[in-house]
Design a protein around this motif. Structure first.
Motif, PDB file in Angstrom:
ATOM      1  N   ARG A 368      -4.311   3.615  -5.699  1.00 42.31           N
ATOM      2  CA  ARG A 368      -5.560   3.242  -5.913  1.00 42.31           C
ATOM      3  C   ARG A 368      -5.911   1.880  -6.342  1.00 42.31           C
ATOM      4  NH1 ARG A 368      -5.091   8.507  -7.831  1.00 42.31           N
ATOM      5  NH2 ARG A 368      -4.578   8.068  -9.898  1.00 42.31           N
ATOM      6  N   ARG A 369      -4.880   1.512  -7.015  1.00 45.98           N
ATOM      7  CA  ARG A 369      -4.798   0.009  -7.599  1.00 45.98           C
ATOM      8  C   ARG A 369      -5.110  -0.894  -6.250  1.00 45.98           C
ATOM      9  NH1 ARG A 369      -0.667  -1.934 -11.764  1.00 45.98           N
ATOM     10  NH2 ARG A 369      -1.825  -0.235 -13.043  1.00 45.98           N
ATOM     11  N   CYS A 370      -4.157  -0.712  -5.258  1.00 50.20           N
ATOM     12  CA  CYS A 370      -4.328  -1.304  -3.951  1.00 50.20           C
ATOM     13  C   CYS A 370      -5.585  -1.320  -3.176  1.00 50.20           C
ATOM     14  CB  CYS A 370      -3.194  -0.724  -3.122  1.00 50.20           C
ATOM     15  SG  CYS A 370      -1.393  -1.356  -3.822  1.00 50.20           S
ATOM     16  N   GLY A 371      -6.407  -0.318  -3.464  1.00 53.23           N
ATOM     17  CA  GLY A 371      -7.910  -0.168  -3.106  1.00 53.23           C
ATOM     18  C   GLY A 371      -7.931   1.087  -2.133  1.00 53.23           C
ATOM     19  N   TYR A 372      -6.898   1.866  -2.117  1.00 58.72           N
ATOM     20  CA  TYR A 372      -7.032   3.127  -1.307  1.00 58.72           C
ATOM     21  C   TYR A 372      -7.764   4.247  -1.776  1.00 58.72           C
ATOM     22  CZ  TYR A 372      -3.194   0.829   1.290  1.00 58.72           C
ATOM     23  OH  TYR A 372      -2.497   0.099   2.211  1.00 58.72           O
ATOM     24  N   GLN A 373      -8.517   5.056  -1.194  1.00 62.05           N
ATOM     25  CA  GLN A 373      -9.245   6.153  -1.806  1.00 62.05           C
ATOM     26  C   GLN A 373      -9.023   7.326  -1.214  1.00 62.05           C
ATOM     27  OE1 GLN A 373     -13.319   4.690  -1.809  1.00 62.05           O
ATOM     28  NE2 GLN A 373     -13.032   2.987  -3.183  1.00 62.05           N
ATOM     29  N   ALA A 374      -9.429   8.555  -2.077  1.00 63.78           N
ATOM     30  CA  ALA A 374      -9.406   9.901  -1.481  1.00 63.78           C
ATOM     31  C   ALA A 374      -7.985  10.157  -0.914  1.00 63.78           C
ATOM     32  CB  ALA A 374     -10.560  10.081  -0.563  1.00 63.78           C
ATOM     33  N   GLY A 375      -7.883  10.783   0.339  1.00 58.90           N
ATOM     34  CA  GLY A 375      -6.557  11.363   1.205  1.00 58.90           C
ATOM     35  C   GLY A 375      -5.561  10.137   1.266  1.00 58.90           C
ATOM     36  N   ALA A 376      -6.191   8.738   1.197  1.00 60.88           N
ATOM     37  CA  ALA A 376      -5.446   7.615   1.464  1.00 60.88           C
ATOM     38  C   ALA A 376      -4.547   7.335   0.003  1.00 60.88           C
ATOM     39  CB  ALA A 376      -5.868   6.509   1.830  1.00 60.88           C
ATOM     40  N   ALA A 377      -5.101   7.897  -1.193  1.00 62.88           N
ATOM     41  CA  ALA A 377      -4.398   7.752  -2.366  1.00 62.88           C
ATOM     42  C   ALA A 377      -3.713   9.136  -2.640  1.00 62.88           C
ATOM     43  CB  ALA A 377      -5.410   7.214  -3.121  1.00 62.88           C
ATOM     44  N   ASP A 378      -2.625   9.667  -1.760  1.00 61.70           N
ATOM     45  CA  ASP A 378      -2.275  10.825  -2.087  1.00 61.70           C
ATOM     46  C   ASP A 378      -0.970  10.954  -2.738  1.00 61.70           C
ATOM     47  OD1 ASP A 378      -0.793  10.069   0.005  1.00 61.70           O
ATOM     48  OD2 ASP A 378      -1.071  11.588   1.470  1.00 61.70           O
ATOM     49  N   GLY A 379      -0.310   9.779  -2.835  1.00 63.88           N
ATOM     50  CA  GLY A 379       0.990   9.724  -3.848  1.00 63.88           C
ATOM     51  C   GLY A 379       2.231   9.663  -2.830  1.00 63.88           C
ATOM     52  N   ILE A 380       1.894   9.784  -1.430  1.00 64.15           N
ATOM     53  CA  ILE A 380       3.089   9.703  -0.325  1.00 64.15           C
ATOM     54  C   ILE A 380       3.045   8.117   0.050  1.00 64.15           C
ATOM     55  CG2 ILE A 380       4.013  10.496   1.616  1.00 64.15           C
ATOM     56  CD1 ILE A 380       3.525  12.605  -0.337  1.00 64.15           C
ATOM     57  N   PRO A 381       4.110   7.407  -0.444  1.00 65.61           N
ATOM     58  CA  PRO A 381       4.010   5.961   0.135  1.00 65.61           C
ATOM     59  C   PRO A 381       3.854   5.687   1.515  1.00 65.61           C
ATOM     60  CG  PRO A 381       5.991   6.342  -1.288  1.00 65.61           C
ATOM     61  CD  PRO A 381       5.386   7.713  -0.779  1.00 65.61           C
ATOM     62  N   GLY A 382       3.051   4.677   1.682  1.00 62.57           N
ATOM     63  CA  GLY A 382       2.891   4.026   3.168  1.00 62.57           C
ATOM     64  C   GLY A 382       3.540   2.730   3.133  1.00 62.57           C
ATOM     65  N   GLN A 383       3.758   2.145   4.464  1.00 63.35           N
ATOM     66  CA  GLN A 383       4.406   1.125   4.481  1.00 63.35           C
ATOM     67  C   GLN A 383       3.731  -0.155   3.760  1.00 63.35           C
ATOM     68  OE1 GLN A 383       6.981   0.653   7.322  1.00 63.35           O
ATOM     69  NE2 GLN A 383       7.307  -1.613   6.395  1.00 63.35           N
ATOM     70  N   ALA A 384       2.451  -0.232   4.091  1.00 64.05           N
ATOM     71  CA  ALA A 384       1.614  -1.330   3.143  1.00 64.05           C
ATOM     72  C   ALA A 384       1.663  -1.160   1.835  1.00 64.05           C
ATOM     73  CB  ALA A 384       0.296  -1.403   3.740  1.00 64.05           C
ATOM     74  N   SER A 385       1.400  -0.343   1.270  1.00 60.49           N
ATOM     75  CA  SER A 385       1.472  -0.013  -0.196  1.00 60.49           C
ATOM     76  C   SER A 385       2.860  -0.326  -0.898  1.00 60.49           C
ATOM     77  CB  SER A 385       0.986   1.269  -0.345  1.00 60.49           C
ATOM     78  OG  SER A 385       1.780   2.441  -0.200  1.00 60.49           O
TER      79      SER A 385
END
Length: 399
Positions: A368-385
């Motif tokens: 969320r601090r990186c600007g992701y919202q809803a399902g994109a901020a589910d706590g499962i790491p992604g490459q960019a974050s």
């Protein structure tokens, strides 16, 4: 139970552990790396310990022994625990035994040596012509696993083969590679005397200059565990992780300003208190970690600051639903957790290498601090974050 890991060795655990065949007596197998062909007329420069460790932890992992031993300095790397088979012997289908497993232990040692190697300007025709530094320590550790001080097929004195299946299956002790049935290598050619040192455990190179009697100065040497330094003057995230774990376990009395990334006398004194709580005494409780006590303190062995996206994603999907404290990729997860602590998103006490529900929640807060919202901020790491977190907190990210 004896130590699974040689005290003072540099641990490079390859994983892929597998049991031995317990119906056979305990054995140790002597090898030399023989990575170059030299002669008395044409000696060649010694191939370095670092090169051989790099080979066995990389492309040569499929042939890895338990120990890689530098007979000039005494440095020793351990790649597999004593109770696992290693892979330095041929084990063809026609062999009556699985040669790498044919014993209660089958501990394999590769001396970094070839005949007529040139080291610091001097040529060494045989392994026994080298200083054989650290041999007593290796010998004592192997003896602690019940390997008898005998050569059932004779102590190696040349490069001739002598193989006897019946002796191999029925007698414990030391074997040259040249003695192992269904193998064709004839090394090591010579080996240090099993009576040298009388089974006593000479100290690793870092401990060969003990403090004089009555000196109360904390131990001031370093060891390397899983490629990272520990002990006085060592620096890095792993030092902070140890200090914070000591405090959380109630062993922080010697700190005045709290743990940090540089190992000080206070770290040594606190670690000595922790070792004492485990029942260690004497030199084993001098405040410098060994791999066994470090693993018990942290629940994992820290590694280089590199994190695989696929590994931490797997951990984030697996650990929350697994048994409490389950660690799918503990050392990498701990790097992410410590970064989340440093970002103020996770409490220090939850840095344990398990990507549990609290870590998932903290990572969601980072997303969320990186600007992701809803399902994109589910706590499962992604490459960019994850790359943004690595850039902020100093670790590399791989696929």
């Amino acid at each position: 139970m004896p130590d699974l890991w040689l005290p003072g060795a540099e641990v490079h655990d390859l994983g892929d552990h597998a049991p031995t065949d317990q119906q056979y007596p305990p054995k140790a197998i002597a090898h030399i790396t023989w990575d170059r062909n030299a002669t008395a007329a044409a000696p060649q420069d010694w191939c370095t310990y670092e090169e051989l460790v790099g080979y066995f932890t990389g492309s040569g992992a499929g042939d890895a022994p338990h120990l890689v031993w530098d007979p000039f300095s005494g440095r020793t790397a351990q790649l597999l625990p004593a109770d696992s088979r290693s892979k330095s012997l041929l084990s063809p289908a026609e062999s009556p035994t699985r040669t790498n497993r044919a014993g209660r232990v089958v501990i394999q040692i590769e001396a970094v040596f070839f005949p007529y190697c040139r080291y610091q300007g001097r040529v060494y025709p045989r392994l026994v012509d080298t200083p054989c530094a650290g041999w007593g320590r290796i010998h004592a550790w192997i003896a602690s696993w019940g390997v008898p001080d005998v050569w059932p097929m004779g102590r190696p004195v040349d490069f001739s083969g002598h193989r006897d299946e019946s002796v191999w299956e029925t007698r414990g002790g030391w074997y040259a590679h040249a003695h192992v049935p269904f193998n064709d290598h004839t090394d090591p050619g010579s080996w240090p005397d099993l009576t040298a040192g009388g089974g006593t455990q000479d100290p690793p190179p870092s401990q060969q200059h003990p403090a004089p009697p009555g000196d109360t100065t904390p131990a001031r040497y370093q060891v390397s565990i899983n490629g990272l330094p520990y002990g006085y003057g060592a620096q890095g995230y792993q030092v902070t992780a140890v200090g914070q774990a000591l405090v959380s376990h109630g062993f922080g009395d010697h700190y005045r300003s709290g743990p940090g990334p540089t190992w000080t006398d206070a770290d040594t004194e606190n670690y000595a208190d922790y070792q004492g709580s485990l029942g260690y005494s004497g030199q084993a409780a001098d405040g410098v970690p060994g791999s066994g006590s470090l693993n018990r303190l942290l629940g994992y062995l820290p590694g280089q600051r590199s994190v695989s996206v696929s590994h931490v994603v797997s951990a984030a999907r697996t650990d929350p639903g697994a048994e409490q404290g389950h660690r799918t990729y503990g050392s990498e997860v701990a790097i992410v957790e410590q970064a989340l602590v440093d970002e103020g998103l996770l409490e220090q006490r939850w840095v344990d290498g398990s990507f549990g529900s609290r870590t998932v929640a903290a990572y969601a807060a980072w997303q969320r601090r990186c600007g992701y919202q809803a399902g994109a901020a589910d706590g499962i790491p992604g490459q960019a974050s994850l790359q943004r977190l690595g850039a902020a907190r100093g670790f590399a990210v791989t696929d």
